[in-house]
Motif scaffolding. Structure first.
Motif, PDB file in Angstrom:
ATOM      1  N   VAL A  65       1.504  -0.979  -0.100  1.00 59.07           N
ATOM      2  CA  VAL A  65       0.224   0.266  -0.174  1.00 59.07           C
ATOM      3  C   VAL A  65       1.256   1.239  -0.456  1.00 59.07           C
ATOM      4  N   GLY A  67       1.362   5.783  -0.391  1.00 57.82           N
ATOM      5  CA  GLY A  67       0.527   7.309  -0.388  1.00 57.82           C
ATOM      6  C   GLY A  67       1.544   8.064  -1.137  1.00 57.82           C
ATOM      7  N   GLY A  68       1.425   8.485  -0.155  1.00 60.38           N
ATOM      8  CA  GLY A  68       2.954   9.757  -1.705  1.00 60.38           C
ATOM      9  C   GLY A  68       4.062   9.750  -2.080  1.00 60.38           C
ATOM     10  N   GLY A  69       4.166   7.944  -0.621  1.00 60.93           N
ATOM     11  CA  GLY A  69       5.963   7.229  -1.629  1.00 60.93           C
ATOM     12  C   GLY A  69       6.526   8.670  -0.998  1.00 60.93           C
ATOM     13  N   SER A  70       6.474   9.794   0.127  1.00 62.96           N
ATOM     14  CA  SER A  70       7.634   9.991   0.914  1.00 62.96           C
ATOM     15  C   SER A  70       8.392   9.924   2.162  1.00 62.96           C
ATOM     16  N   ASN A  71       7.807   8.843   2.221  1.00 60.93           N
ATOM     17  CA  ASN A  71       9.100   8.236   3.255  1.00 60.93           C
ATOM     18  C   ASN A  71       9.665   6.270   2.698  1.00 60.93           C
ATOM     19  N   THR A 130       0.243  11.608   1.519  1.00 59.82           N
ATOM     20  CA  THR A 130      -0.752  12.053   1.954  1.00 59.82           C
ATOM     21  C   THR A 130      -0.789  11.512   4.015  1.00 59.82           C
ATOM     22  N   GLY A 140       4.683  13.145  12.804  1.00 63.10           N
ATOM     23  CA  GLY A 140       5.025  14.172  13.877  1.00 63.10           C
ATOM     24  C   GLY A 140       6.260  15.174  13.067  1.00 63.10           C
ATOM     25  N   LEU A 186      -6.033   1.765   4.750  1.00 59.29           N
ATOM     26  CA  LEU A 186      -6.437   3.277   5.506  1.00 59.29           C
ATOM     27  C   LEU A 186      -7.674   3.924   4.617  1.00 59.29           C
ATOM     28  N   ARG A 212      11.331  25.042   7.345  1.00 55.29           N
ATOM     29  CA  ARG A 212      11.184  23.692   6.377  1.00 55.29           C
ATOM     30  C   ARG A 212      12.062  23.789   4.845  1.00 55.29           C
TER      31      ARG A 212
END
Ligand code: FAD
Length: 320
Positions: A65, A67-71, A130, A140, A186, A212
């Motif tokens: 699964v 999501g945005g593939g950022s991790n 996402t 966080g 999810l 950031r």
């Protein structure tokens, strides 16, 4: 040997249009690394998720699964199964609660909540990816975590059951939940926010975004902090930043091919051109070893692996 072309050909037209064959994971992850996903499926609603999962189960396809593939660090050899890219993007406000598709961008959820007169999420301004990825990893920063705001969620289990989940089911802890590696998808999230306080929240949001921009790589692909911060040494104390130890251990000087430690942040790896997964793994290993050699501290990886299923379990277990 699984015949992907046959599976693709047998799909009904409405699903076929949501599937891409041999799609490079370098195009689906912010680090821009990774070989092809045999099937990359766009999940726009609950029914899509159910039908794709049924197909994966019937054909015994491994699935992941996304999501945005950022991790994510995706393997050079790609993924030999079905990658379900969650793209459920509905957004509804009811009183001080938000009911949101988990495929909506996390930062878009923050800005849309403020535009709807609700505050609370501004701390997370600018986190890529996402909402679903954020919840599954309890994302966080600046002393808050998204898990604090979850009231309810709708998920799909690997067996195909729709579940209504509460915060207790997620087992939120530092940058992790009990559900992330379960294969549960999810789909929708209900968040409890605060009515009003939007002007002050907007000021905070602008500050966080500027922070950031100053600290994170702006033009180079990355996946955020590579290693988790260290547990507090005593109750009530703050975590020690892994970046502080990495900096002292000289990680900013480290590079493997086009994989390099970002000059502005000792805990971030950037892709300066055509970095490979192998190069990144070698670099991350050197960073970890340097901290161990100097401080006898074992760093734990935060970034998740996406690759052949046998390696996946082994590698992601390392960072549980
Ligand atoms: C520049 C930069 C800055 C960052 N700053 C922060 C930060 O301050 N704080 C922080 O916590 N993180 C930070 N990150 C890391 C990352 O953005 C977050 O972890 C983000 O929440 C991941 O969301 P995603 O949608 O990209 O998830 P992905 O990377 O796609 O996936 C991450 C994990 O979640 C699972 N997953 C994703 N979506 C779903 C879903 N719908 N259902 C089930 N499982 C799912 C995946 O299987 C995977 O295990 C940063 C990253 C970058 C590149």
């Amino acid at each position: 040997m699984i015949d992907m072309q046959k599976i693709l050909s047998s799909l009904p037209d409405d699903l076929k249009s949501l599937v891409r064959r041999n799609q490079p994971l370098s195009q689906a992850t912010t680090l821009q690394i990774g070989g092809p996903a045999a099937l990359l499926c766009e999940v726009q609603n609950t029914e899509h998720a159910q039908r794709f999962q049924e197909i994966a189960n019937q054909n015994q396809l491994p699935f992941f699964v996304l999501g945005g593939g950022s991790n994510i660090l995706a393997a050079d050899e790609g993924f030999p199964g079905m990658v379900m890219h969650v793209a459920t993007r509905d957004f509804q406000v009811s009183g001080n609660t938000l009911v949101v598709g988990s495929g909506l961008g996390f930062d878009e959820v923050v800005s849309s909540s403020l535009a709807s007169g609700l505050s609370g999420l501004e701390f997370a301004s600018g986190i890529p990816g996402t909402l679903g990825g954020a919840i599954m990893g309890n994302a966080g920063c600046y002393g808050h975590e998204i898990g604090e705001f979850l009231l309810e969620a709708i998920t799909l289990t690997p067996e195909g059951c729709i579940k209504h989940r509460g915060p207790e089911d997620f087992g939120f802890r530092y940058r992790a939940t009990s559900l992330r590696e379960s294969g549960e998808i999810l789909l929708q999230v209900t968040l409890g926010l605060k009515s009003g306080g939007v002007d002050a929240a907007q000021v905070l949001r602008d500050e966080k975004i500027t922070d950031r921009h100053n600290k994170h790589p702006r033009d180079l692909p990355s996946a955020g902090s590579w290693f988790r911060n260290l547990p507090p040494s005593a109750p009530g104390q703050r975590r020690t930043a892994a970046g502080a130890l990495l900096e002292k251990a000289g990680s900013k000087e480290m590079q493997e091919g086009d994989a390099q430690v970002f000059s502005g942040h000792a805990n971030m790896i950037v892709n300066t051109g055509h970095a490979t997964c192998q190069q990144v793994q070698k670099l991350a290993g050197r960073m970890k070893d340097a901290v161990w050699d100097q401080f006898q501290v074992k760093l734990v990886q935060e970034v998740r692996h996406l690759g052949p299923p046998d390696l996946l379990l082994q590698k992601n277990n390392l960072s549980r």
